[in-house]
Design a protein around this motif. Sequence first.
Motif, PDB file in Angstrom:
ATOM      1  N   UNK A  10       0.827  -1.205   0.000  1.00  0.00           N
ATOM      2  CA  UNK A  10       0.000   0.000   0.000  1.00  0.00           C
ATOM      3  C   UNK A  10       0.866   1.261   0.000  1.00  0.00           C
ATOM      4  N   UNK A  11       1.929   1.248   0.826  1.00  0.00           N
ATOM      5  CA  UNK A  11       2.809   2.406   0.883  1.00  0.00           C
ATOM      6  C   UNK A  11       3.501   2.636  -0.461  1.00  0.00           C
ATOM      7  N   UNK A  12       3.944   1.548  -1.089  1.00  0.00           N
ATOM      8  CA  UNK A  12       4.592   1.664  -2.400  1.00  0.00           C
ATOM      9  C   UNK A  12       3.625   2.212  -3.445  1.00  0.00           C
ATOM     10  N   UNK A  13       2.371   1.752  -3.393  1.00  0.00           N
ATOM     11  CA  UNK A  13       1.385   2.215  -4.373  1.00  0.00           C
ATOM     12  C   UNK A  13       1.007   3.688  -4.136  1.00  0.00           C
ATOM     13  N   UNK A  14       0.996   4.110  -2.875  1.00  0.00           N
ATOM     14  CA  UNK A  14       0.756   5.531  -2.602  1.00  0.00           C
ATOM     15  C   UNK A  14       1.864   6.370  -3.237  1.00  0.00           C
ATOM     16  N   UNK A  15       3.111   5.937  -3.053  1.00  0.00           N
ATOM     17  CA  UNK A  15       4.222   6.660  -3.663  1.00  0.00           C
ATOM     18  C   UNK A  15       4.157   6.604  -5.196  1.00  0.00           C
TER      19      UNK A  15
END
Length: 199
Positions: A10-15
């Motif tokens: 999720x964090x990677x996709x937000x970035x």
Amino acid sequence: MTLTVQFQTMLAMVFMGIWIGMAVDTYSRFIHEKRKWHWLHFLNDLLFWLVQALLVFYVLLHVNHAEIRFYIFIALICGYAAYRALLENLYKKVLEWFVSAAAAIFRFLYNLFNSLLVVPIKWLIMIITGILLYVLKLLQRIAVVLLKILFSPFRWIGRLVWRFIPKQKWYNLKEKYLKVAGFFNSMKNKVSNWKGKKK
């Protein structure tokens, strides 16, 4: 898939959503033009979004081995929305600053290259051309002087012979000579006038 992997995904996709927002603004700044549709614009847009999809897939491959989940799209949308709400104006200002700095550096390097290389070469070519023209004129004058020196004995002999030619017996010969000499003098005057007009 563990909770840690899900959180990292999720964090990677937000970035990645933030990255897509930045990439869209950058693409619009440099490539996209607001005019009527053209097939080249469509091809550019297609390649742009294909590259973005490949980048997202590459990140997913390293984070969760490219497993597609519904929350991945939600995270992408959240990242994109966060960029539009919080970072868009700041990024555009930074982008414009970089564009201006790059343009200033390019102009400086161009002027430096022009001043250190192009202008000296132009001056060198002009100097060499001037020297060659001067040498050619000097050689021309030397050749004229040498020809005059070489033909001077023949002129003296001709004048001496001319004095001993009887006027009545050789009148026709003198007349022909005078005509030929007059012809050459007129041609010489025409050439001199033509050179004067050309200059």
